[in-house]
Scaffold this active site. Structure first.
Site, PDB file in Angstrom:
ATOM      1  CD  GLU A 164      -3.275 -53.082  24.918  1.00 52.60           C
ATOM      2  OE1 GLU A 164      -3.530 -54.027  23.909  1.00 52.60           O
ATOM      3  OE2 GLU A 164      -4.591 -53.392  25.273  1.00 52.60           O
TER       4      GLU A 164
ATOM      5  CG  ASP B  76      -1.494 -54.442  20.824  1.00 44.46           C
ATOM      6  OD1 ASP B  76      -2.189 -54.987  21.670  1.00 44.46           O
ATOM      7  OD2 ASP B  76      -1.787 -52.910  20.928  1.00 44.46           O
TER       8      ASP B  76
ATOM      9  CB  SER C 130      -5.197 -57.099  24.193  1.00 49.37           C
ATOM     10  OG  SER C 130      -6.460 -55.447  25.534  1.00 49.37           O
TER      11      SER C 130
END
EC number: 3.4.14.10
Length: 637
Positions: free
Chosen positions: A302, A306, A552
């Protein structure tokens, strides 16, 4: 349809106090629960001499008008567009008035409670009293029971409670009372809470199909591998920032999720040369840090995703902030993060929920021993979060309290983006709702996400470059590995800014599903608001490249694009764009997003909703076209 298990009532008379009691107004029912949550059973009356920490959440002044205040500074036709408020102005506007404090305090004293036992929070958000069960029952005209869960956990609650009519207008709710506060996740008895958000596999998390085994030649292979050049081409993002010192962009991560600097540099060497030697500016919240004790996709995927894409798209010239929340022991909830960027939130409407939100100092071995972060962090102009719950994971009061905080941040000129979910009309992990409000894998009722359904955030869904297509052809809703989260809230009413768009969809392309499996009232908040690509991202994770999927991906990419729009405005002396929803839904911005008209978002045993011209509950208004959007936003004040 309202799948949660209690209702607020403010008008049923309970009767007059006896003549022996202080002269007060008649009591009325304030809250009543209609059923006991699945897995719980009432075991016994609570002991009369036991102590309850009663907390009275005081009504916030002007809170009923917060949406109007936000609309006034966020709609492009408003003369006050862009006139954002200071943090002090926000805190002052919504602080409970002295009359609320006096009304509750005087009632308690008049009922025999000694004044020295009554505590008022510094922000006047709540009044606390340690009372015996007997005292609490007399004050609230109720009975407290101990409830037991099948896991062995106990909880104190009542079925209903009453307040004097003259006190009711000053009190939002009382704890403990009818609420079970989502102390358990209600997923077949599995324990969980809001602070589980950073744990591997909990909530919205990216998915992977494994290692990229071939050399990626970028633009020609965007239907199989998404890299920064694909996104710049898809969304017309050809821009060199000019006002980086004035601008700010942040992503939020929740420990134990953490990025690896070595992964960021591996990605930079292949796809983003201007990030070589760069790292995000990390702000620790409640002991958060980029841990390296645990590694692997579930811990690094994650945050690596990002930062690699968020930092690349705003270029190495723009500093990106990493808000890392929670220590390795307690973790953090969204509320813990919000406390840090707005100190007034720490005690807003009664303060954090001890059963959901982490408490600091953390005295457990290895815990963060510093004070809880309250107003210690300056919020960035754009904040992207790729995590999320299901609405049904949380009580409506908990969700509504948090939603109001996003409105307050919008008033301060902050753009808040959240991923809409990866399981179509189902909740996280493909859980759907049952008629009693529980969530199970075989449920049939659509299960919307949160905070994406809050009308004061921008919810971001997912699209894909279709197989054997190019970036110069229209995208469709994501139907590879994940499905774009979308639908209609069970908690929040439809905001005025999206009424025309949602009404058009429901009238022109009405979903052909029974009314008892989705919120078909036509009066609830629709989501997502926009979308961006969420399939086949090439991400450096643990020293190698993997293919990653999910909303995401969509949220940080959208955040980077809006950060560059802010840059263009700041460079000419204008304000940041702030809360964007009233603007992007307005007629002035019609056609400035790339409309997505193919694909669905399956879940709960259905094909989900259909995409359609204009807004739809799969991809929202569509994907951003930076060139068109920045040109239009530059014409606004």
């Amino acid at each position: 349809m309202r799948p949660f298990f209690f209702t607020l009532v403010a008008s049923i008379s309970y009767g007059l106090l006896t003549a022996a009691e202080p002269l007060l107004s008649p009591y009325s029912l304030h809250e009543k629960r209609t059923s006991i949550p699945a897995g719980w059973s009432r075991s016994r009356r609570h002991e009369a001499t036991s102590i309850l920490p009663l907390r009275f959440a005081l009504k916030q002044s002007n809170i009923e008008d917060i949406g109007s205040y936000l609309y006034d500074i966020s709609h492009p036709n408003s003369p006050n567009y862009g006139n954002h408020w200071s943090a002090g102005e926000v805190a002052s506007k919504f602080a409970p008035g002295d009359e609320s404090v006096s009304a509750v305090r005087d009632w308690l004293v008049g009922s025999g409670i000694e004044a020295e036992r009554i505590r008022v929070s510094p922000t006047k958000g709540w009044i606390q009293l340690n009372a015996t069960v007997e005292e609490a029952e007399q004050l609230l005209r109720t009975e407290y029971h101990v409830y037991s869960h099948q896991t062995g956990q106990d909880h104190i609650a009542c079925d209903a409670y009453h307040l004097p009519a003259h006190v009711q207008p000053h009190v939002d709710f009382v704890l403990p009372s009818v609420h079970f506060d989502a102390k358990l996740s209600r997923r077949s008895g599995v324990e969980g809470s809001a602070r589980e958000v950073g744990q591997p596999g909990y909530g919205i998390t990216p998915k992977t199909t494994g290692r990229v085994s071939t050399e990626v030649t970028e633009l020609e292979q965007c239907d199989e591998y998404i890299t920064p050049i694909c996104l710049r081409t898809l969304y017309s993002l050809e821009y060199v920032p000019l006002a980086t010192e004035k601008n700010s962009f942040a992503v939020v991560e929740y420990t134990p999720q953490a990025y690896l600097q070595s992964d960021l540099q591996l990605f930079a060497q292949n796809y983003s040369q201007d990030l070589i030697g760069k790292e995000p500016y990390m702000v620790s919240i409640d002991g958060g840090y980029a841990q390296t004790e645990y590694q692997g996709f579930d811990y690094n995927g994650e945050s690596d995703l990002d930062l690699q894409y968020g930092m690349t798209l705003v270029t190495g010239k723009q500093q990106v902030t990493l808000y890392q929340a929670g220590d390795m022991v307690e973790g953090a909830s969204f509320n813990n993060f919000l406390d840090a960027i707005d100190g007034s939130y720490c005690t807003f409407e009664g303060g954090d929920d001890y059963s959901q939100d982490s408490e600091y100092p953390d005295t457990e071995p290895g815990g963060y021993l510093g004070p809880q972060a309250c107003g210690t962090v300056t919020p960035a102009y754009v904040i992207s979060t790729s995590y999320g719950y299901d609405e049904a994971d949380l009580t409506p009061f908990y969700a509504e309290r948090q939603c109001a905080e996003y409105a307050k941040l919008g008033l301060m000129g902050i753009t808040i983006l959240y991923s809409s979910g990866d399981d179509g009309v189902a909740g996280n992990d493909d859980y759907c709702l049952n008629p009693n409000g529980t969530q199970t894998a075989d449920g049939k009722i659509f299960n919307p996400s949160f905070p994406g359904t809050c009308p004061y955030v921008t919810s971001v869904g997912a699209t894909q470059v279709n197989p054997n297509s190019t970036v110069f052809e229209p995208e469709s809703a994501c139907e590879q590995v994940i499905y774009s989260g979308g639908g209609f809230s069970n908690y929040f009413a439809m905001p005025e800014y999206q009424k025309e768009a949602v009404d058009y969809y429901l009238t022109t392309y009405p979903p052909q599903y029974p009314a008892d499996i989705w919120n078909s009232t036509g009066m609830s908040r629709g989501f997502p608001d926009i979308a961006a690509n969420g399939a086949n991202y090439v991400v450096a994770i643990d020293g190698e490249f993997e293919l990653v999927y999910g909303t995401s991906c969509s949220s940080p990419v959208s955040g980077a694009i809006f950060t560059m729009i802010n840059d263009a405005r700041l460079a000419v002396g204008k304000s940041p764009i702030g809360f964007i929803n009233p603007t992007i839904y307005s007629s002035e911005f019609a056609g400035l997003f790339n409309d997505i008209t193919t694909g669905t978002n399956p879940g709960c045993g259905t094909a989900g909703y259909n995409t359609a011209p204009g807004w739809d509950p799969v991809t929202g208004l569509g994907t951003p076209n930076f060139a068109k959007l920045v040109e239009k936003w530059l014409t606004l004040p």
